[in-house]
Design a protein around this motif. Structure first.
Motif, PDB file in Angstrom:
ATOM      1  N   ILE A  61       0.824  -1.212   0.000  1.00 34.36           N
ATOM      2  CA  ILE A  61       0.000   0.000   0.000  1.00 34.36           C
ATOM      3  C   ILE A  61       0.860   1.264   0.000  1.00 34.36           C
ATOM      4  O   ILE A  61       0.550   2.236  -0.680  1.00 34.36           O
ATOM      5  CB  ILE A  61      -0.956   0.014   1.215  1.00 34.36           C
ATOM      6  CG1 ILE A  61      -2.019  -1.063   1.045  1.00 34.36           C
ATOM      7  CG2 ILE A  61      -1.588   1.380   1.419  1.00 34.36           C
ATOM      8  CD1 ILE A  61      -2.845  -1.309   2.300  1.00 34.36           C
ATOM      9  N   HIS A  62       1.948   1.257   0.748  1.00 33.17           N
ATOM     10  CA  HIS A  62       2.748   2.469   0.925  1.00 33.17           C
ATOM     11  C   HIS A  62       4.051   2.481   0.128  1.00 33.17           C
ATOM     12  O   HIS A  62       4.906   3.323   0.374  1.00 33.17           O
ATOM     13  CB  HIS A  62       3.042   2.676   2.411  1.00 33.17           C
ATOM     14  CG  HIS A  62       1.822   2.975   3.223  1.00 33.17           C
ATOM     15  ND1 HIS A  62       1.084   4.119   3.072  1.00 33.17           N
ATOM     16  CD2 HIS A  62       1.198   2.265   4.191  1.00 33.17           C
ATOM     17  CE1 HIS A  62       0.068   4.106   3.915  1.00 33.17           C
ATOM     18  NE2 HIS A  62       0.116   2.991   4.605  1.00 33.17           N
ATOM     19  N   SER A  63       4.206   1.588  -0.814  1.00 32.34           N
ATOM     20  CA  SER A  63       5.471   1.522  -1.553  1.00 32.34           C
ATOM     21  C   SER A  63       5.791   2.826  -2.280  1.00 32.34           C
ATOM     22  O   SER A  63       6.961   3.198  -2.405  1.00 32.34           O
ATOM     23  CB  SER A  63       5.459   0.352  -2.542  1.00 32.34           C
ATOM     24  OG  SER A  63       4.442   0.540  -3.508  1.00 32.34           O
ATOM     25  N   LYS A  64       4.789   3.555  -2.736  1.00 28.92           N
ATOM     26  CA  LYS A  64       5.023   4.826  -3.429  1.00 28.92           C
ATOM     27  C   LYS A  64       5.195   5.992  -2.466  1.00 28.92           C
ATOM     28  O   LYS A  64       5.664   7.047  -2.851  1.00 28.92           O
ATOM     29  CB  LYS A  64       3.866   5.120  -4.389  1.00 28.92           C
ATOM     30  CG  LYS A  64       3.780   4.125  -5.524  1.00 28.92           C
ATOM     31  CD  LYS A  64       2.639   4.446  -6.439  1.00 28.92           C
ATOM     32  CE  LYS A  64       2.563   3.370  -7.522  1.00 28.92           C
ATOM     33  NZ  LYS A  64       1.403   3.543  -8.381  1.00 28.92           N
ATOM     34  N   ILE A  66       6.996   5.878   0.396  1.00 25.83           N
ATOM     35  CA  ILE A  66       8.055   5.515   1.350  1.00 25.83           C
ATOM     36  C   ILE A  66       8.782   6.736   1.917  1.00 25.83           C
ATOM     37  O   ILE A  66       9.216   6.718   3.060  1.00 25.83           O
ATOM     38  CB  ILE A  66       9.042   4.516   0.716  1.00 25.83           C
ATOM     39  CG1 ILE A  66       9.873   3.855   1.809  1.00 25.83           C
ATOM     40  CG2 ILE A  66       9.909   5.169  -0.340  1.00 25.83           C
ATOM     41  CD1 ILE A  66      10.603   2.621   1.361  1.00 25.83           C
ATOM     42  N   SER A  67       8.870   7.819   1.158  1.00 23.35           N
ATOM     43  CA  SER A  67       9.586   8.994   1.658  1.00 23.35           C
ATOM     44  C   SER A  67       8.774   9.811   2.657  1.00 23.35           C
ATOM     45  O   SER A  67       9.345  10.591   3.408  1.00 23.35           O
ATOM     46  CB  SER A  67      10.015   9.885   0.495  1.00 23.35           C
ATOM     47  OG  SER A  67       8.872  10.399  -0.161  1.00 23.35           O
ATOM     48  N   ILE A  68       7.458   9.619   2.702  1.00 20.62           N
ATOM     49  CA  ILE A  68       6.652  10.411   3.632  1.00 20.62           C
ATOM     50  C   ILE A  68       6.009   9.577   4.733  1.00 20.62           C
ATOM     51  O   ILE A  68       5.554  10.115   5.732  1.00 20.62           O
ATOM     52  CB  ILE A  68       5.548  11.209   2.897  1.00 20.62           C
ATOM     53  CG1 ILE A  68       4.595  10.275   2.161  1.00 20.62           C
ATOM     54  CG2 ILE A  68       6.142  12.260   2.000  1.00 20.62           C
ATOM     55  CD1 ILE A  68       3.346  10.950   1.636  1.00 20.62           C
ATOM     56  N   VAL A  69       5.946   8.285   4.550  1.00 17.31           N
ATOM     57  CA  VAL A  69       5.281   7.439   5.539  1.00 17.31           C
ATOM     58  C   VAL A  69       6.304   6.849   6.507  1.00 17.31           C
ATOM     59  O   VAL A  69       7.469   6.651   6.159  1.00 17.31           O
ATOM     60  CB  VAL A  69       4.469   6.308   4.855  1.00 17.31           C
ATOM     61  CG1 VAL A  69       5.385   5.274   4.244  1.00 17.31           C
ATOM     62  CG2 VAL A  69       3.506   5.652   5.827  1.00 17.31           C
ATOM     63  N   ILE A  87       1.696   1.765  14.434  1.00 21.56           N
ATOM     64  CA  ILE A  87       1.573   3.213  14.271  1.00 21.56           C
ATOM     65  C   ILE A  87       1.874   3.540  12.814  1.00 21.56           C
ATOM     66  O   ILE A  87       2.934   3.192  12.293  1.00 21.56           O
ATOM     67  CB  ILE A  87       2.561   3.980  15.169  1.00 21.56           C
ATOM     68  CG1 ILE A  87       2.271   3.725  16.636  1.00 21.56           C
ATOM     69  CG2 ILE A  87       2.471   5.477  14.871  1.00 21.56           C
ATOM     70  CD1 ILE A  87       3.204   4.447  17.581  1.00 21.56           C
ATOM     71  N   ASP A  88       0.936   4.215  12.190  1.00 24.07           N
ATOM     72  CA  ASP A  88       1.058   4.650  10.798  1.00 24.07           C
ATOM     73  C   ASP A  88       1.022   6.171  10.808  1.00 24.07           C
ATOM     74  O   ASP A  88       0.024   6.767  11.225  1.00 24.07           O
ATOM     75  CB  ASP A  88      -0.119   4.075   9.999  1.00 24.07           C
ATOM     76  CG  ASP A  88      -0.131   4.498   8.545  1.00 24.07           C
ATOM     77  OD1 ASP A  88       0.591   5.439   8.172  1.00 24.07           O
ATOM     78  OD2 ASP A  88      -0.885   3.883   7.785  1.00 24.07           O
ATOM     79  N   SER A  89       2.091   6.801  10.352  1.00 29.06           N
ATOM     80  CA  SER A  89       2.167   8.263  10.416  1.00 29.06           C
ATOM     81  C   SER A  89       1.115   8.949   9.551  1.00 29.06           C
ATOM     82  O   SER A  89       0.845  10.121   9.733  1.00 29.06           O
ATOM     83  CB  SER A  89       3.564   8.742  10.012  1.00 29.06           C
ATOM     84  OG  SER A  89       3.828   8.397   8.662  1.00 29.06           O
ATOM     85  N   LEU A  90       0.516   8.243   8.614  1.00 30.86           N
ATOM     86  CA  LEU A  90      -0.515   8.843   7.775  1.00 30.86           C
ATOM     87  C   LEU A  90      -1.923   8.619   8.332  1.00 30.86           C
ATOM     88  O   LEU A  90      -2.898   9.092   7.772  1.00 30.86           O
ATOM     89  CB  LEU A  90      -0.444   8.271   6.349  1.00 30.86           C
ATOM     90  CG  LEU A  90       0.876   8.521   5.612  1.00 30.86           C
ATOM     91  CD1 LEU A  90       0.821   7.924   4.215  1.00 30.86           C
ATOM     92  CD2 LEU A  90       1.206  10.005   5.548  1.00 30.86           C
ATOM     93  N   PHE A 132       8.938   0.654   8.684  1.00 32.82           N
ATOM     94  CA  PHE A 132       8.873   0.822   7.236  1.00 32.82           C
ATOM     95  C   PHE A 132       8.730   2.301   6.925  1.00 32.82           C
ATOM     96  O   PHE A 132       7.946   3.009   7.545  1.00 32.82           O
ATOM     97  CB  PHE A 132       7.675   0.068   6.657  1.00 32.82           C
ATOM     98  CG  PHE A 132       7.468   0.266   5.180  1.00 32.82           C
ATOM     99  CD1 PHE A 132       8.205  -0.483   4.279  1.00 32.82           C
ATOM    100  CD2 PHE A 132       6.561   1.186   4.704  1.00 32.82           C
ATOM    101  CE1 PHE A 132       8.034  -0.298   2.912  1.00 32.82           C
ATOM    102  CE2 PHE A 132       6.377   1.372   3.352  1.00 32.82           C
ATOM    103  CZ  PHE A 132       7.105   0.615   2.454  1.00 32.82           C
ATOM    104  N   GLY A 133       9.466   2.785   5.950  1.00 34.22           N
ATOM    105  CA  GLY A 133       9.341   4.158   5.478  1.00 34.22           C
ATOM    106  C   GLY A 133      10.412   5.071   6.054  1.00 34.22           C
ATOM    107  O   GLY A 133      11.134   4.720   6.970  1.00 34.22           O
ATOM    108  N   GLU A 134      10.464   6.256   5.460  1.00 32.53           N
ATOM    109  CA  GLU A 134      11.469   7.240   5.841  1.00 32.53           C
ATOM    110  C   GLU A 134      10.863   8.476   6.479  1.00 32.53           C
ATOM    111  O   GLU A 134      11.575   9.403   6.827  1.00 32.53           O
ATOM    112  CB  GLU A 134      12.267   7.633   4.600  1.00 32.53           C
ATOM    113  CG  GLU A 134      12.964   6.453   3.955  1.00 32.53           C
ATOM    114  CD  GLU A 134      13.467   6.744   2.547  1.00 32.53           C
ATOM    115  OE1 GLU A 134      13.301   7.884   2.050  1.00 32.53           O
ATOM    116  OE2 GLU A 134      14.003   5.822   1.935  1.00 32.53           O
ATOM    117  N   GLY A 135       9.542   8.520   6.588  1.00 35.16           N
ATOM    118  CA  GLY A 135       8.863   9.679   7.152  1.00 35.16           C
ATOM    119  C   GLY A 135       9.144   9.828   8.635  1.00 35.16           C
ATOM    120  O   GLY A 135       9.926   9.083   9.228  1.00 35.16           O
ATOM    121  N   VAL A 136       8.452  10.765   9.244  1.00 32.89           N
ATOM    122  CA  VAL A 136       8.647  11.076  10.659  1.00 32.89           C
ATOM    123  C   VAL A 136       7.354  10.791  11.402  1.00 32.89           C
ATOM    124  O   VAL A 136       6.282  11.097  10.932  1.00 32.89           O
ATOM    125  CB  VAL A 136       9.032  12.562  10.846  1.00 32.89           C
ATOM    126  CG1 VAL A 136       9.195  12.895  12.308  1.00 32.89           C
ATOM    127  CG2 VAL A 136      10.275  12.874  10.058  1.00 32.89           C
TER     128      VAL A 136
END
Length: 137
Positions: A61-64, A66-69, A87-90, A132-136
């Motif tokens: 779902i979040h592969s696109k 990755i830089s914000i999630v 915990i999902d940042s979105l 997973f992901g690079e977001g904050v």
């Protein structure tokens, strides 16, 4: 009579705002507790099957995004059972993704202050088992 109704409404409003303020403090304390937990390098294959399925869904779902999630999965203990907290940042709902060890979703929210407050204060032995992901967060 009108003054009485206004007084009751005022007291209810004050009571609700104090409860929300207390709940915000509990949430902040709980999130700070999670920030300081150790990260353990758990191979995905060694996790319960239901959580592997959940991780695979998250990654697809979040592969696109990755830089914000930023998604983190924590394992802990609450009410003498193993629980998993995602915990999902979105996602704006803090306590919507809590599961027991069999993958059954625990149904409560921040609005259920008695149960959620107990969860936030009484849960323990947290470990971050997946990220997973690079977001904050």
């Amino acid at each position: 009579m009108r003054k009485f109704i206004l007084l009751v409404l005022l007291l209810v409003t004050i009571g609700c705002s104090e409860s929300k303020e207390s709940n915000v403090i509990e949430v902040e304390t709980f999130l700070n507790k999670l920030k300081s937990v150790p990260s353990v390098n758990v191979p995905k294959e060694s996790l319960p099957e239901w959580i592997i399925v959940k991780i695979n869904e998250i990654e697809v779902i979040h592969s696109k995004d990755i830089s914000i999630v930023k998604i983190r999965i924590f394992k802990g203990e609450w009410n003498k059972q193993t629980v998993y907290f995602i915990i999902d940042s979105l996602n704006s709902c803090l306590l919507c993704e809590i599961y027991d060890e069999d993958g059954k979703k625990l149904a409560f929210s921040v609005n259920d202050s008695e149960v959620s407050g107990n969860f936030m204060t009484e849960s323990q032995n947290w470990e971050k088992i997946y990220e997973f992901g690079e977001g904050v967060i």
